[in-house]
Design an enzyme around this catalytic site. Structure first.
Site, PDB file in Angstrom:
ATOM      1  N   HIS A 114       0.843  -1.054   0.116  1.00 44.53           N
ATOM      2  CA  HIS A 114       0.068  -0.009   0.224  1.00 44.53           C
ATOM      3  C   HIS A 114       0.922   1.277  -0.128  1.00 44.53           C
ATOM      4  O   HIS A 114       0.598   2.177  -0.751  1.00 44.53           O
ATOM      5  CB  HIS A 114      -1.080   0.033   1.285  1.00 44.53           C
TER       6      HIS A 114
ATOM      7  N   HIS B 175      -4.476   7.042  -5.182  1.00 42.84           N
ATOM      8  CA  HIS B 175      -5.553   7.702  -4.669  1.00 42.84           C
ATOM      9  C   HIS B 175      -5.862   8.828  -5.370  1.00 42.84           C
ATOM     10  O   HIS B 175      -5.006   9.399  -6.203  1.00 42.84           O
ATOM     11  CB  HIS B 175      -5.015   8.273  -3.260  1.00 42.84           C
TER      12      HIS B 175
ATOM     13  N   HIS C 265      -7.570  -1.338  -5.056  1.00 41.57           N
ATOM     14  CA  HIS C 265      -7.560  -2.085  -3.643  1.00 41.57           C
ATOM     15  C   HIS C 265      -8.422  -3.107  -3.784  1.00 41.57           C
ATOM     16  O   HIS C 265      -8.192  -4.111  -3.073  1.00 41.57           O
ATOM     17  CB  HIS C 265      -8.471  -1.020  -2.795  1.00 41.57           C
TER      18      HIS C 265
ATOM     19  N   HIS D 103     -14.006   6.494   3.548  1.00 38.36           N
ATOM     20  CA  HIS D 103     -12.678   5.878   3.482  1.00 38.36           C
ATOM     21  C   HIS D 103     -11.735   6.674   4.279  1.00 38.36           C
ATOM     22  O   HIS D 103     -11.292   6.263   5.463  1.00 38.36           O
ATOM     23  CB  HIS D 103     -12.280   5.811   1.950  1.00 38.36           C
TER      24      HIS D 103
ATOM     25  N   HIS E 188     -10.154   5.976   8.410  1.00 34.79           N
ATOM     26  CA  HIS E 188      -8.778   5.532   8.394  1.00 34.79           C
ATOM     27  C   HIS E 188      -8.386   6.651   9.504  1.00 34.79           C
ATOM     28  O   HIS E 188      -7.478   6.043  10.339  1.00 34.79           O
ATOM     29  CB  HIS E 188      -8.016   6.192   7.316  1.00 34.79           C
TER      30      HIS E 188
ATOM     31  N   PHE F 271      -1.345   7.107   4.733  1.00 33.55           N
ATOM     32  CA  PHE F 271      -1.286   5.777   3.349  1.00 33.55           C
ATOM     33  C   PHE F 271      -0.082   4.957   3.830  1.00 33.55           C
ATOM     34  O   PHE F 271       0.094   4.045   3.401  1.00 33.55           O
ATOM     35  CB  PHE F 271      -0.939   6.591   2.335  1.00 33.55           C
TER      36      PHE F 271
ATOM     37  N   HIS G  24     -11.513  -1.904   3.717  1.00 34.45           N
ATOM     38  CA  HIS G  24     -11.316  -1.924   2.459  1.00 34.45           C
ATOM     39  C   HIS G  24     -12.195  -2.972   1.590  1.00 34.45           C
ATOM     40  O   HIS G  24     -12.824  -2.842   0.467  1.00 34.45           O
ATOM     41  CB  HIS G  24      -9.877  -2.043   1.926  1.00 34.45           C
TER      42      HIS G  24
END
Length: 589
Positions: free
Chosen positions: A175, A197, A206, A327, A331, A348, A361
């Site tokens: 990732h 992203h 993803h 999303h 996070h 990230f 995810h």
């Protein structure tokens, strides 16, 4: 008899032609553009090349000498016109991280050998399997036997050697590599880093990532039917971290989480770093409203999935609705409050170190499928070859590096899995936001107040150091029924610029009162732009954010107004963001 000098002259001339054609043909081994957009980088380098090489024009067949994509070297076959994103998996670079990041900048996967490096194209594992479809179940409905199997699979993955590409350590770095610029685009744009992203790659990347992670778990468990559960934060019963992720002796436990958000705390889909102290019932209402606005109001592929990113484009062309929230916000909500950037889930580069990343995810992936079934022409970019043929690399359960294309992940049944949805309600689907619903006279008075009081009215760029309102002209206020059926009226906020190491969130309201802003579950609030900590403090991000307006304006009874008042409310990163422009455009369904 021919003298030596007479022999050398044609030989020298022939050698010159050979060297020239070789060098010049290398210059043109590029992929051509499929539209009229051109890269400034390529244009500049090409003009410089021609400036130094005027005598070579005679050897070139061309339409426009100023356009590198119109030139056809006579000895070269034409290359297909596409702008797919592709990369060399053997070329991986250190990532750009914030100076106070809690990890190193090496996110590259282990290479089998620099001399024996091989890659294989994806084979349709799911369709060729003799086993039934794997069923991904909601976290709050799985039984103890399944929980134990999930814990054992993650424990086995964590027990693998750190240099094994299947290990939990190496899988978490995948990732980071794709999200923090470890891979670069190919010639002639090697200086452009790849970040999946804030673009149309968010969903397919993803999906592939979880697919291979799941296959590794299946192999370690010796159970080809195992499937990653999904964290159903869109369902009232799933709006908290599953309790079995919080047991210290479990492989699903992770110490870098916000202790204030452990069960029974209700998730906050509008979280921005500070606690949103409301009752559980009010928080549930906010979450349901947020899901409605980011799923139902996002009626076009660009609104929902993000903007196209093609070969030669700079990263972060535009973020999709669900990527912003839930999303990004969840996070941040999970990440530890006592680390510099709410690591691990809050950034990230460390997010996938926390096992909650994968059920989170899994539900994001589920949203993609649900959104396409909502109707009104909702579909992904399946007619765009640049999207379909772009590719990524992953290690499979045999530690084999596999190249996959976006086009091969669009049907999850062909990948061998489905989602269990029959026992789940979707309370957000039929949500009806309330509204103060200003009268026309009140709206006109509001516009006049904004016009008179705001020195920055429509004078861009503006700095979001406080609440800012601007008047935005509507190009078409009276649309036919056919126009409304075929296109969505969209609010476009462009030139959003900020430092890449900052966490950013600002809310967007339409025809609202600055002195008494509407709540998240009211019509006037239309969406939030959210960006996680991403890169180095010297780096800057420039991107766009789009919000669907058609239903909003109907609900506000403002669909015949000539303009609207847009109010931006900074929540995180106040004073760190500049806005280049705000406008209205129309996107086809």
């Amino acid at each position: 008899m021919m003298t030596l000098s007479k022999l050398l002259i044609p030989l020298f001339f022939g050698l010159t032609i050979f060297l020239f054609t070789t060098k010049f043909s290398n210059f043109f081994t590029i992929e051509t553009f499929s539209n009229n957009q051109e890269s400034n980088l390529l244009q500049q380098s090409f003009k410089l090349y021609l400036k130094r090489s005027n005598w070579r024009y005679a050897f070139i067949g061309f339409k426009n000498i100023e356009d590198p994509y119109s030139i056809s070297p006579l000895w070269l076959p034409k290359t297909p016109k596409n702008r797919t994103i592709y990369m060399d998996a053997s070329k991986c670079f250190p990532t750009d991280l914030p100076s106070h990041a809690i990890t190193g900048n090496n996110c590259c996967p282990p290479m089998q050998s620099s001399y024996k490096f091989k890659e294989f194209d994806f084979q349709d594992y799911g369709a060729s399997s003799n086993f039934p479809l794997r069923v991904r179940k909601p976290c709050h409905l799985i039984d103890q036997e399944f929980i134990a199997k999930f814990e054992r699979g993650i424990a086995l993955m964590k027990a693998l050697p750190r240099d094994d590409p299947r290990s939990f350590y190496q899988q978490s770095k995948v990732h980071c590599a794709y999200c923090n610029g470890a891979y670069h685009q190919q010639y002639p744009f090697e200086n452009l880093k790849i970040d999946i992203h804030r673009s149309w790659f968010f969903f397919p990347f993803h999906r592939w990532y979880l697919y291979f992670f799941e296959r590794i778990l299946c192999d370690l468990l010796g159970d080809p039917t195992f499937a990653i559960p999904f964290w159903s934060w869109d369902n009232i019963d799933g709006m908290q971290i599953p309790s079995y992720f919080t047991y210290p002796n479990s492989s699903l436990y992770h110490k870098l989480r916000d202790n204030n958000h452990m069960p029974p705390s209700i998730v906050d889909i509008q979280f921005y770093g500070d606690e949103h102290l409301v009752s559980p019932q009010k928080q549930i209402s906010i979450n349901i409203a947020s899901m409605y606005k980011n799923m139902v109001l996002a009626s076009t592929k660009e609104l929902f999935m993000g903007s196209p990113l093609r070969h030669g484009d700079k990263t972060h062309p535009g973020i999709g609705s669900v990527e912003c929230a839930p999303h990004n916000t969840l996070h941040t909500w999970v990440g530890a409050a006592d680390t510099p950037n709410r690591e691990d889930m809050g950034t990230f580069y460390t997010a996938a170190r926390d096992p909650t990343f994968f059920p989170h995810h899994s539900n994001i992936d589920r949203m993609w499928g649900i959104w396409k079934k909502l109707g009104q022409g909702r579909r992904d970019y399946s007619d765009d070859e640049d999207w379909l043929d772009s590719h990524f690399f992953f290690y499979d359960e045999k530690a084999t590096l596999v190249r996959v294309k976006v086009r091969d992940c669009l049907d999850i049944k062909k990948l061998g899995y489905v989602y269990q949805d029959q026992d789940l309600d979707r309370p957000w689907l039929n949500f009806q936001p309330t509204s103060t619903r200003m009268s026309k006279a009140q709206r006109e008075a509001k516009r006049a107040k904004v016009f008179l009081s705001s020195k920055e009215r429509n004078h861009f760029p503006i700095v979001l150091d406080s609440i800012k309102s601007v008047i935005v002209k509507r190009p078409r206020k009276l649309r036919s029924k056919l126009e409304k059926e075929n296109e969505e009226e969209v609010l476009v906020i462009e030139g959003i610029e900020f430092r890449s190491d900052k966490y950013i969130k600002f809310d967007v309201h339409v025809n609202d009162d600055e002195d008494e802003l509407s709540e998240y579950d009211q019509t006037e609030f239309v969406g939030s732009f959210v960006s996680l900590h991403n890169g180095h403090e010297s780096g800057r991000i420039s991107t766009r954010f789009k919000v669907g307006m058609s239903k909003v304006l109907e609900n506000l009874e403002a669909h015949e107004d000539e303009d609207i008042v847009v109010t931006l409310v900074p929540k995180a990163g106040k004073g760190e963001v500049t806005i280049g422009n705000i406008m209205i455009e129309f996107l086809p369904y």
